[in-house]
Design an enzyme around this catalytic site. Structure first.
Site, PDB file in Angstrom:
ATOM      1  N   HIS A 130      -2.926 -31.402 -32.339  1.00  0.00           N
ATOM      2  CA  HIS A 130      -1.743 -32.244 -32.202  1.00  0.00           C
ATOM      3  C   HIS A 130      -2.076 -33.714 -32.004  1.00  0.00           C
ATOM      4  O   HIS A 130      -1.187 -34.563 -32.067  1.00  0.00           O
ATOM      5  CB  HIS A 130      -0.852 -31.717 -31.067  1.00  0.00           C
ATOM      6  CG  HIS A 130      -0.024 -30.549 -31.487  1.00  0.00           C
ATOM      7  ND1 HIS A 130       1.316 -30.430 -31.220  1.00  0.00           N
ATOM      8  CD2 HIS A 130      -0.351 -29.448 -32.199  1.00  0.00           C
ATOM      9  CE1 HIS A 130       1.781 -29.304 -31.725  1.00  0.00           C
ATOM     10  NE2 HIS A 130       0.773 -28.684 -32.318  1.00  0.00           N
ATOM     11  N   SER A 155      -2.242 -31.342 -38.741  1.00  0.00           N
ATOM     12  CA  SER A 155      -2.577 -30.190 -39.586  1.00  0.00           C
ATOM     13  C   SER A 155      -3.142 -30.605 -40.939  1.00  0.00           C
ATOM     14  O   SER A 155      -2.717 -31.611 -41.508  1.00  0.00           O
ATOM     15  CB  SER A 155      -1.326 -29.351 -39.847  1.00  0.00           C
ATOM     16  OG  SER A 155      -0.716 -28.978 -38.649  1.00  0.00           O
ATOM     17  N   LYS A 207      10.033 -20.682 -39.959  1.00  0.00           N
ATOM     18  CA  LYS A 207       9.059 -20.009 -40.823  1.00  0.00           C
ATOM     19  C   LYS A 207       8.117 -19.116 -39.994  1.00  0.00           C
ATOM     20  O   LYS A 207       7.795 -17.996 -40.390  1.00  0.00           O
ATOM     21  CB  LYS A 207       8.247 -21.050 -41.590  1.00  0.00           C
ATOM     22  CG  LYS A 207       7.370 -20.440 -42.665  1.00  0.00           C
ATOM     23  CD  LYS A 207       6.857 -21.494 -43.622  1.00  0.00           C
ATOM     24  CE  LYS A 207       5.949 -20.860 -44.649  1.00  0.00           C
ATOM     25  NZ  LYS A 207       5.571 -21.783 -45.722  1.00  0.00           N
ATOM     26  N   ASP A 208       7.709 -19.613 -38.823  1.00  0.00           N
ATOM     27  CA  ASP A 208       6.839 -18.799 -37.961  1.00  0.00           C
ATOM     28  C   ASP A 208       7.577 -17.568 -37.441  1.00  0.00           C
ATOM     29  O   ASP A 208       6.980 -16.495 -37.306  1.00  0.00           O
ATOM     30  CB  ASP A 208       6.310 -19.640 -36.792  1.00  0.00           C
ATOM     31  CG  ASP A 208       5.140 -20.532 -37.211  1.00  0.00           C
ATOM     32  OD1 ASP A 208       4.568 -20.293 -38.298  1.00  0.00           O
ATOM     33  OD2 ASP A 208       4.792 -21.460 -36.456  1.00  0.00           O
ATOM     34  N   GLU A 219     -16.130  -0.748 -32.896  1.00  0.00           N
ATOM     35  CA  GLU A 219     -14.780  -0.966 -33.397  1.00  0.00           C
ATOM     36  C   GLU A 219     -14.854  -1.680 -34.735  1.00  0.00           C
ATOM     37  O   GLU A 219     -15.786  -2.434 -35.008  1.00  0.00           O
ATOM     38  CB  GLU A 219     -14.011  -1.827 -32.376  1.00  0.00           C
ATOM     39  CG  GLU A 219     -13.751  -1.096 -31.081  1.00  0.00           C
ATOM     40  CD  GLU A 219     -12.719  -0.007 -31.250  1.00  0.00           C
ATOM     41  OE1 GLU A 219     -13.119   1.131 -31.544  1.00  0.00           O
ATOM     42  OE2 GLU A 219     -11.521  -0.291 -31.107  1.00  0.00           O
TER      43      GLU A 219
END
Ligand code: HEM
Ligand code: FES
Lengths: 174, 407
Positions: free
Chosen positions: B216, B222, B246-247, B290
């Site tokens: 940020h 971004s 959108k998220d 795993e």
């Protein structure tokens, strides 16, 4: 001392550097000492250290059988070897190459093989009954009837713990 | 201009509060007004999904702690107690168990997005580095958590992984005994693994905060699918409502397979051997980590030869750690000025080969350590590392496509 005082800002820089230097060094040493008890608290406790010995009654183990016992949190194989297994182990003296050692160096009495049961690679317990006597299920190491590594990735032979014969049918590991 | 003093006559309760703790304006700036590139695609959903996955682990984990017992004689039964007796205990545990797997899925996608669009390049080196730190911490956390149910896989996984540390020359053996708090994996080990498993997610939360701070930072912000620097204000849209919506949509899509697994196949990604109580005397016939560790496990096992005085055991561990740590050096290794693989024909191919090879390594990690899998693992490991070592050279010879001037 007065001559060392800087004209510019009226500060004795030599003295100031010395004081801040020693403060840092002693501060760091003190902090390191303060960490010690906390770090040490994670080591095996006195109670764990006290459980140093494990006794094994050999009369329960038939010829050809292997008994697993726990010594200080580790598994230990106690194997009662047959004559043919002893011969096989002796024959192996010439062929083992990863970590050469004679069978005689690994046993006190040829009938009794006592070894730590954890693979020297990453500590799994090999499974008995295979061709090479012990095969590790984790990454495929193999060990012979003397616990010597015959196939990697294990770099070393199975470890021999300290043990003593108390009498003919009892050993004390540790 | 920021005021230097509080306003003695605030016009509202809000201003009075904000003058003393400007948290509301901070949240507004970072979560509502944050200028996000207007062309972000769905690959950019995985960051917020990872955040949701982390919060979900913390919440479900916290409720598990109210019923779980970190004692070698009680741990296994306390899991059965959670599954059978505790109200909704099965749901909470399944959410935590499947949640760990899905957390790794989204983080792998998130890392893959960064690789493809060159998000690790300047000015995002620190942002990327924090991400790699988070990945390391996540692996540690998941490993520690997997030990807690104290089944056979828990116990022998702990045994093998802690023994990796014994390869450190001279002091390794002593360090392992210190970590165990005994001479083998034991009750003391379980208890301390539990405290660490509780602690580490909060450390992750802290590093996630740094990660977000680096993002940020208005000098960074971004990356975007074109990879070009965005200069115009019109290239950005406010985070809310554009990306909150959108998220949220992405989250809804994510929840479908996640909850399907939670309700209908919670044990699919696990190992049945972990429903056998830990037995320090017998290793199960097939121990497999795993799924999310498998590619790295394959690299560990691929090194079965000695080089000079270094034995295979040490080299394997070095290769495994290096396979992740090398991500830290990616910004240095990839000297190409172009970020996005869209405009890098050679890199684009390398990327997809790398991904395919990564899946291949994962498949090999689940196979027994024997021919031909060991040999294939060696080839795949070499391919894995050559991706990184080829980058400086590729940057020199690659003819990149012309970049757009704006989005
Ligand atoms: C980074 C986030 C986390 C990851 C990746 C993670 C992963 C795991 C995994 C893989 C297991 C074993 C599941 C099983 O086989 O049953 C587990 C168990 C457990 N975790 Fe976590 N966990 C996280 C956060 C937390 C937090 C924050 C807490 C506590 C506040 C917690 C408490 C527990 C407990 C009590 C168990 C044992 C119960 C069980 O095995 O179901 N976890 N965790
Ligand atoms: S632990 Fe035995 S071969 Fe790896």
């Amino acid at each position: 001392m007065a001559e060392k005082v800087s004209k510019k800002d009226n500060v004795d820089h030599g003295k100031r550097d010395f004081l801040s230097g020693t403060t840092k060094v002693f501060g760091a040493a003190g902090a390191a000492c303060a960490c010690y008890p906390f770090i040490k608290s994670m080591s095996p406790s006195a109670k764990v250290e006290a459980q140093k010995y494990t006794e094994v009654d050999l009369s329960e183990i038939a010829e050809g059988d292997t008994k697993k016992v726990i010594w200080r949190g580790k598994a230990v194989f106690v194997k009662h070897r047959t004559q043919s297994e002893i011969d096989l182990a002796k024959a192996g003296d010439k062929t083992v190459s990863i970590d050469p050692q004679t069978d005689a160096d690994r046993v006190q009495r040829p009938q009794w093989l006592v070894t730590i049961a954890h693979c020297t690679h990453l500590g799994c317990v090999p499974i008995d009954g295979s061709l090479e006597n012990w095969a590790c299920p984790c990454h495929g190491s193999q060990f012979d009837v003397s616990g010597r590594v015959v196939k990697g990735p294990a770099p070393k032979n199975l470890e021999i713990p300290p043990y003593t014969f108390i009498d003919d049918t009892t050993i004390k590991i540790g | 201009m920021a005021k230097k003093q509080v306003n003695p006559n605030p016009s509202s309760k809000l201003e009075w509060f904000e003058d003393r703790l400007p948290i509301i304006s901070f949240m507004k700036a970072e979560l509502v007004d944050y200028p996000a590139p207007k062309n972000l695609n769905y690959a950019w959903n995985f960051g917020s999904l990872a955040g949701v996955a982390l919060i979900l682990q913390i919440l479900t984990g916290f409720f598990l702690t109210m019923h779980y017992k970190a004692d070698a004689s009680l741990a296994f039964d306390s899991i059965q107690h959670i599954m059978r007796d505790v109200n909704w205990g099965w749901l909470i545990r399944n959410l935590h168990m499947v949640g760990a797997s899905f957390f790794f899925i989204v983080v792998y996608m998130h890392i893959g997005r960064g690789l493809y669009y060159g998000s690790y390049k300047s000015p995002r080196e620190i942002l990327w580095g924090m991400g790699v730190v988070i990945f390391f911490l996540m692996m540690a956390t998941a490993f520690l958590g997997y030990v807690l149910p104290w089944g056979q896989m828990s116990f022998w996984g702990a045994q093998v992984i802690t023994n990796l540390i014994s390869v450190i020359p001279f002091v390794g053996e002593d360090i392992v005994i210190w970590i165990w708090g005994g001479y083998g994996v034991n009750d003391a080990t379980l208890t301390r693994f539990y405290s660490l498993h509780f602690l580490l997610p909060f450390v992750i939360l802290g590093v996630v905060f740094l990660h977000m701070w680096a993002l940020h930072n208005r000098k960074v912000k971004s990356n975007n699918p074109t990879g070009i620097d965005l200069k115009k204000d019109t290239d950005f849209v406010p985070f809310h409502p554009y990306y909150t919506v959108k998220d949220s949509f992405g989250l809804a899509v994510y929840m479908l397979p996640f909850l399907f697994m939670v309700f209908y196949m919670p044990d699919y990604l696990g190992h049945t051997d972990n429903y056998i109580p830990a037995d320090p005397m017998t290793t199960p016939a097939h121990i497999v980590p795993e799924w999310y560790f498998l590619p790295f496990y394959a690299i560990l096992r691929a090194i079965n030869f000695n080089i000079l005085f270094l034995d295979s055991k040490l080299l394997g561990v070095i290769a495994m750690v290096a396979s992740i740590a090398i991500l830290f050096f990616l910004p240095k290794l990839d000297k190409s000025k172009v970020r996005s693989a869209r405009f890098r024909p050679i890199y684009k191919v390398m990327f997809w080969v790398f991904i395919a090879n990564f899946f291949f390594l994962g498949w090999l990690g689940a196979k027994p350590a024997e021919a031909p899998y060991t040999q294939l693992s060696q080839i795949a490991t070499a391919l894995y590392f050559s991706f990184f070592f080829a980058l400086p050279w590729v940057a020199k010879i690659e003819k990149t496509k012309p970049l757009p001037t704006s989005i």
